[in-house]
Structures are given as C-alpha cells and as structure tokens.
Write an enzyme that holds these catalytic residues in place. Structure first.
Site, PDB file in Angstrom:
ATOM      1  N   HIS A 382       0.574  -1.262  -0.189  1.00  0.00           N
ATOM      2  CA  HIS A 382       0.434  -0.127   0.246  1.00  0.00           C
ATOM      3  C   HIS A 382       0.427   1.316  -0.113  1.00  0.00           C
ATOM      4  CE1 HIS A 382      -3.091   2.808   1.660  1.00  0.00           C
ATOM      5  NE2 HIS A 382      -3.369   2.769   0.621  1.00  0.00           N
ATOM      6  N   HIS A 383       0.261   2.617  -0.749  1.00  0.00           N
ATOM      7  CA  HIS A 383       0.952   3.423  -1.346  1.00  0.00           C
ATOM      8  C   HIS A 383       0.218   4.660  -1.233  1.00  0.00           C
ATOM      9  CE1 HIS A 383       4.527   1.920  -3.143  1.00  0.00           C
ATOM     10  NE2 HIS A 383       4.919   1.482  -1.843  1.00  0.00           N
ATOM     11  N   GLU A 384      -0.466   4.957  -0.236  1.00  0.00           N
ATOM     12  CA  GLU A 384      -0.479   6.191   0.491  1.00  0.00           C
ATOM     13  C   GLU A 384      -0.159   7.401   0.434  1.00  0.00           C
ATOM     14  OE1 GLU A 384      -3.798   7.650   0.692  1.00  0.00           O
ATOM     15  OE2 GLU A 384      -3.299   9.159   0.300  1.00  0.00           O
ATOM     16  N   GLU A 477     -16.802   2.250   0.765  1.00  0.00           N
ATOM     17  CA  GLU A 477     -15.965   2.662   1.980  1.00  0.00           C
ATOM     18  C   GLU A 477     -17.208   3.583   2.807  1.00  0.00           C
ATOM     19  OE1 GLU A 477     -11.918   4.483   1.341  1.00  0.00           O
ATOM     20  OE2 GLU A 477     -13.512   5.459  -0.164  1.00  0.00           O
TER      21      GLU A 477
HETATM   22  C1  NOJ Z   1      -8.753   6.322   0.415  1.00  0.00           C
HETATM   23  C2  NOJ Z   1      -9.036   4.932  -0.253  1.00  0.00           C
HETATM   24  O1  NOJ Z   1     -10.666   5.102  -0.875  1.00  0.00           O
HETATM   25  C3  NOJ Z   1      -9.290   4.083   0.839  1.00  0.00           C
HETATM   26  O2  NOJ Z   1      -9.451   2.722   0.518  1.00  0.00           O
HETATM   27  C4  NOJ Z   1      -7.839   3.745   1.945  1.00  0.00           C
HETATM   28  O3  NOJ Z   1      -8.119   2.718   3.008  1.00  0.00           O
HETATM   29  C5  NOJ Z   1      -7.928   5.617   2.425  1.00  0.00           C
HETATM   30  N1  NOJ Z   1      -7.884   6.220   1.158  1.00  0.00           N
HETATM   31  C6  NOJ Z   1      -5.885   5.154   2.580  1.00  0.00           C
HETATM   32  O4  NOJ Z   1      -5.249   5.037   1.737  1.00  0.00           O
END
Ligand code: NOJ
Length: 670
Positions: A382-384, A477
């Site tokens: 995961h790369h936020e 979400e």
């Molecule tokens: C928004 C993304 O849609 C979600 O899937 C993710 O968990 C969060 N950002 C954090 O990166």
C-alpha cells in the site's frame, strides 16, 4: 519495456485507402460495418464538423470541432485537403477481462485539414465507426509551422437533438469522482465529468467519454449557453489555466460515443478497449487477477488506526492472522494499510512525510511477506501518498525495488488530497502524467496497480494490463462513515452504466456487518445477498472481501465470495434498466461454470431470468444465494437462503429480490 508484439488471433486489417482531394463544400461519410451508424464530416463555412445518425435517426446533430490555442483560434479558417478511408476487423486476446477475445471491427475516415491562410497549419481528425458507436481523435502532425503549442480549450461539441435524461456526476465540488450519479435533463446539468450516460428514448442509449487519455487533460462536458442540449468540452485545467502543453506530432485521446439499443448494450461494448493501443507488456504471465482481504474495514470502523498507537492495525501479528485466514479460504492476497512511516498525524495534508521503504517498528515486512509466501498468499502493498505525487515519484524505484525483493506484486496506491502536490487536479494533464509514470514504472518491476483517487479510467488497461483496477467511484467505504448515511440502493444499479463503462471498479463489496459504532447514522444499504451479487455485477480483476475477517466466521453465504472468480471467459447481460435492476452472468475462464448476479434498487422485485446462455443439452447444478424470508435492506438485511437446483439452458429462474436486495448464483456444469 520491450514493445509488445500483440497476439492477434485473427487479423484482417483491410487497408482500403481512398485518397481524395476534396473541396470545402464536400461532405464525407463513413458507416459502421453493419451499415447502421453513419458519420458525416467535413468543413462548413471553414469550420470542421461532424454529425452522427443511426439509420434515419439523428444521434448527434451538426457539431463543431477544433481548439482555442494560446496563440489563437484553431477551429476555423480550414480547408479540407484530403480524405482517407481504412477498415479493420481483428480479434485480440485479453490477458484478463470480461471475456477472452475481443473483436475490433470498424471503418475509419481521416480528414486532413489545413488552414486556408496565415500559417497553413495542419490538423487531422480520425473517425472510427464501430457497430456499437464512434470514436474520434485529433492529430497534430509534425510540421514546420507548429512545434510546441498550448491548448487553452478543446471546442469539440456534442449537439444532442433532444434534451434527454442523463446520468452524471458534477465536476465542480466532487473529489476523486466520488459522488452519486444523478439523472436529470442534459440542459439542467452544470459541468459534469465523463462518462455521461444518456437515455434518449427506449431504444437509444449513449455513453459519452474518452479512450486512451495520454499526456492530455481529462474531459468534462458542459451545456452550451444558448442551446443547452448541446454539450461542450471542458478540459480539466492546470492551476495556471492552460489545459494541455504539447508538441507535434501529437494525438488527443479518443472522444467516444457508445451507442446502444438497450442498457445492456452499454455494458457489453468494448469500444473503449478497442480504442486503446495493444499491450506494451510482452510477458503478462506475472499479471494475475484474484481475490483479496485486507486490514482495512477495521480502520473505517474505528477498530484500528493507520497510524501508530494501541489500535495500530498493520502489526506483524495481525497481518499474520489475516494471512492465515486468506490461506484457509483461498484468497490470493492480503492488503496491509498503515505499515509505513507517514501515517501519524494528519497524513492527508502531510503527504510529503510518507516513506515507502521504512516500516513502522511493529511491522516486519520481510517476515510477513515470507510468511505469506509460505502460505501461498501474497501481501498486497500500500502506497498512500496524501496527494504528494512528487514525493512518491522520488521514491518509486526504491519503493518498488523493496516490494519486488520481498515478493509483493500488487500495490494499492492512493491520493487523498483534493489537489496533487497541493496545486494540480487529479484529472489534469499533470495528474495524467503522474499516474502514467507510476503504471509504467510498476510494470518494469512486475507490479500490478490498484489505483485509488485516480484520473478517470479510459481503457488504458489494454495497453498496460498491470493497471488492474481503480477507484474513481463512491465505493463501499461510504457505507462506513458518509454523513449522508451511505450509498443508496440505486447507486450500484447505476455504476455499471456510468463509471463501470470507463473500466474496472475497485468498489470493495462484501461487507457482512452493516453498522458502524463510530457513525451510527451510516450503514450498508443493501441486503447481504446483494453484497454477494455485486461480485458478478461490478467487474474488477481484483475483488476485495471488504469486511473484517471475524465478520465472515460462521456465515455460510461467505462461500459464494470464496468461489467467485474475478477473470472471465464471457459476459452476458440478460436484463437491465439503469438505476432499477441489473442482471449479469459471467463464465469462469478456468472452468465451465457460470456465475450470475442480480441486483435491485430500493424496490422489491420479482425477476425472471432465462439461462439460455448455458450450453444446450448440458446439465448444471445451481447454488442460489437469495434474499431470505422478510429480507429488507432497511429493516432486516441479513437473511440469506441458500438452495440448490438442477438447471439447463431452458430454465427460467424466478428470483424474488427484497428491497435493496439481490441474488447471487453459482452454476456448475455436471
Ligand atoms: C481512501 C481509499 O479509498 C481507501 O481505500 C484507503 O483506505 C484510504 N484512502 C487510505 O489510503
């Protein structure tokens, strides 16, 4: 990356070139291979135009084409220099997708234009007419009189002959395309993002969008001031107001108009993919669709945090628990969010603090990755970025080297910030360039991408099949925390005809526990059976089972998710009405089995579904996961009845869908 020699199974590209010196008054037509759709183009009063008919029915009236460049108008003063015709009929193979083989059949007309006076600059416009619609693009050929140029506005018009109902999301005020699609007459729209889906009458449906968005600005549409049923292009600007910086030779993305008689035709159109270039990845054996779970819904429920602290979700121990669960239930991957430095504090405004190589102390990446490998499961990275695109680009090579070395082949990326680098819009040329760099770099490291907060998808997965799936949608979400209470039941009955046309959707269905203690006013607004059906209705080669793993314990209906493939040999849409109900059936690529999903909006519905797509003279056993007794998305969402029956191609299933309900059916050949 080596240039890919496309696997064309049958390619009869007929190059029928009629080069003609044309006069300005001349109109030129090109028809779809079945002769139904007729496109006329030419130059009228020194302006290029096009119009489209289906038989005698006008679909797009006389509409202007061209640009406003920084150094002046580029939409009139043209003369028609030459017309070229060409035809193509080929079949190509998708490494993954909604079917194995795609037929690409069209007739093409290229109109070569030249300014009549002044610099005598040239502009070509290429039209491709398919049986299911039209694509056209502008080409700025290499020429002395035009080298670097700046597009201030694209002036492509879509003059609709009626003020029809259209489903769209507003461009302004919508972040990351995460809005509910609303239907209203075209004339009443503000600027809207494409895809825009139009119901002209009960036998004419259109989707306006674009294909192969490369080094350009994303397309939006806005009603013209005087004739409000005419939509005009409104490209997403740079912060400085320009739309596109370019140099010749240069091609715009394709402007796409999918044309169908029924809503189901829109879902089955492959025009978007056909207008993208063949794969540039030669060896696609490492690109593998599949199912995943993740340390994810727990964050949205307030049980875990992304950042460090007593509720930190991405610990070595917790991840190993998820890996065990994935191995036991046949999931390919486990997504781990919140594993790296940068999450503490307000990460949405400090994206430049993210490190993509340093783990939090309670997360041992090497240990977790090798544990996953020993269990036959993959870790999904995961790369936020918090929208800090430059910070991410600076670390791309080191981040992908690390993941590649520990055996991570899928990365979910994210860009939570209304602007990239605090300045530029996600769908601007800046954003489009960034996302492309990520996809290309990832491909070099054999990494697949699941991109959240993207620019709007445009079928690019044909060229880069490592671009698996994307968000750009108001996903599951929102059912955890959205102040408006969650996604209304009609939402997923609209997505297949709107955002779904643009490409695979990482909607992340599969929530089994519908309430959130942290946001008691928000909940999942479906029945559980509808959650199951979404795995078939919404296409994504990577499908998440979104809930926390404990919520799947002792739930027999979970077996539908663990049996449902994510890669298909064939897709059919037996029945659909936009916003009301959708039935989709898909054949597994690895077996003779079919999976069927049927969903409704807030209305309960009795559906009769013919299984005439099954092989004749064959016997199948169907396992039906249907809304249970008194199921209702508001009052009683949980009951699911599981039953079995023998079926064949003559069977007509009678399905009783609850309000906000659905049915998911596995059909196994015996
Ligand atoms: C928004 C993304 O849609 C979600 O899937 C993710 O968990 C969060 N950002 C954090 O990166």
């Amino acid at each position: 990356m080596k240039l890919y020699k496309i696997k064309v199974l049958l390619c009869t590209c007929l190059y029928i070139l009629f080069a003609a010196c044309a006069t300005n008054s001349q109109e030129n037509t090109v028809q779809s291979p079945n002769g139904e759709i007729i496109l006329t183009t030419g130059v009228s009063q020194d302006k290029p135009f096009y119009e489209i008919k289906r038989g005698k029915e006008i679909i797009i009236k006389h509409s202007n084409l061209g640009f406003r460049l920084k150094d002046g108008d580029f939409s009139h003063n043209f003369r028609l220099k030459k017309i070229e015709h060409r035809s193509c009929d080929e079949v190509w193979q998708e490494p993954w997708g909604q079917e194995e083989k795609v037929r690409n059949q069209y007739n093409e007309l290229t109109m070569q234009l030249e300014e009549q006076s002044g610099l005598h600059r040239q502009l070509y416009i290429v039209f491709r007419v398919f049986n299911d619609g039209v694509g056209f693009r502008y080409i700025f050929p290499q020429q002395e009189a035009m080298k670097d140029f700046v597009i201030m506005d694209e002036l492509t018009e879509y003059a609709l002959p009626w003020d029809a109902q259209a489903w769209s999301i507003p461009t302004n005020g919508t972040k990351y395309f995460e809005a509910l699609y609303k239907s209203s007459p075209v004339s009443q729209k503000d600027t809207v993002s494409t895809p825009v889906t139009i119901m002209a009458n009960d036998s004419l449906y259109l989707v306006l969008h674009e294909a192969n968005l490369t080094d350009y600005a994303g397309l939006n549409l806005t009603p013209e001031h005087q004739n409000k049923a005419t939509l005009q292009s409104a490209l997403t600007p740079w912060s400085t107001g320009e739309k596109v910086f370019a140099s010749t030779p240069f091609s715009s993305p394709w402007r796409t108009i999918i044309i169908g008689r029924k809503p189901s035709d829109l879902i089955l159109s492959r025009l978007m993919l056909n207008l993208n270039d063949p794969s540039r990845i030669e060896d696609t054996s490492w690109i593998t669709p599949g199912r995943y779970i993740g340390i994810w819904w727990g964050m949205h429920m307030g049980k875990y945090t992304w950042g460090q602290g007593p509720k930190h979700g991405a610990t070595t121990e917790n991840t190993m628990r998820y890996i065990d669960f994935a191995a036991k239930h046949g999931f390919n991957g486990v997504l781990v969010e919140g594993w790296n430095w940068g999450w503490d504090g307000d990460w949405t405004t400090h994206g430049d603090q993210f490190s993509f190589t340093r783990s939090f102390p309670d997360f041992d990446l090497g240990k977790v990755a090798s544990y996953a490998c020993s269990k036959g499961v993959e870790l999904i990275g995961h790369h936020e970025t918090g929208g800090a695109a430059r910070n991410y680009e600076a670390q791309l090579d080191s981040a992908y080297t690390l993941y590649h070395d520990v055996g991570v082949h899928i990365v979910k990326t994210g860009y939570v910030n209304p602007l990239l680098d605090n300045k530029e819009q996600h769908n601007s040329q800046y954003g489009v360039r960034h996302y492309r760099k990520v996809i290309e770099t990832a491909a070099r490291y054999h990494i697949m991408i699941d991109n959240h907060e993207p620019s709007m998808p445009t079928g690019l997965q044909r060229t880069y099949p490592n671009l698996m799936t994307q968000e750009g949608v108001r996903g599951q979400e929102y059912d955890a925390w959205s102040p408006d209470g969650g996604n209304p039941p009609e939402h997923t009955c609209i997505i297949p005809f709107t955002r779904g046309i643009a490409g695979p959707v990482d909607f992340t269905p599969g929530t089994f526990n519908f309430t959130n203690p942290v946001h008691p006013g928000t909940r999942v607004q479906t029945t559980v059976a509808k959650q199951l059906a979404l795995y078939v209705v919404l296409f994504s080669p990577l499908q998440m089972a979104s809930d926390m793993i404990e919520n799947y314990e002792n739930r027999p209906e979970f077996s539908f998710i663990t049996s449902c493939p994510t890669n298909w040999a064939k897709t059919v849409v037996p029945d659909a009405e936009i916003g009301k109900y959708v039935v989709v059936a898909r054949k597994d690529r690895k077996s003779e089995n079919w999976f069927l999903g049927c969903i409704t909006n807030e209305e309960a519905r009795h559906m009769q579904v013919s299984l005439d797509f099954l092989d004749k003279n064959s016997i199948y056993e169907a396992t039906l996961y249907c809304d249970g007794v008194n199921a209702d998305y508001q009052t009683n969402p949980y009951p699911v009845t599981i039953s079995r029956e023998k079926v064949n191609s003559d069977t007509i299933l009678n399905l009783q869908l609850a309000k906000g309900g659905g049915a998911a059916i596995r059909i196994e050949k015996r």
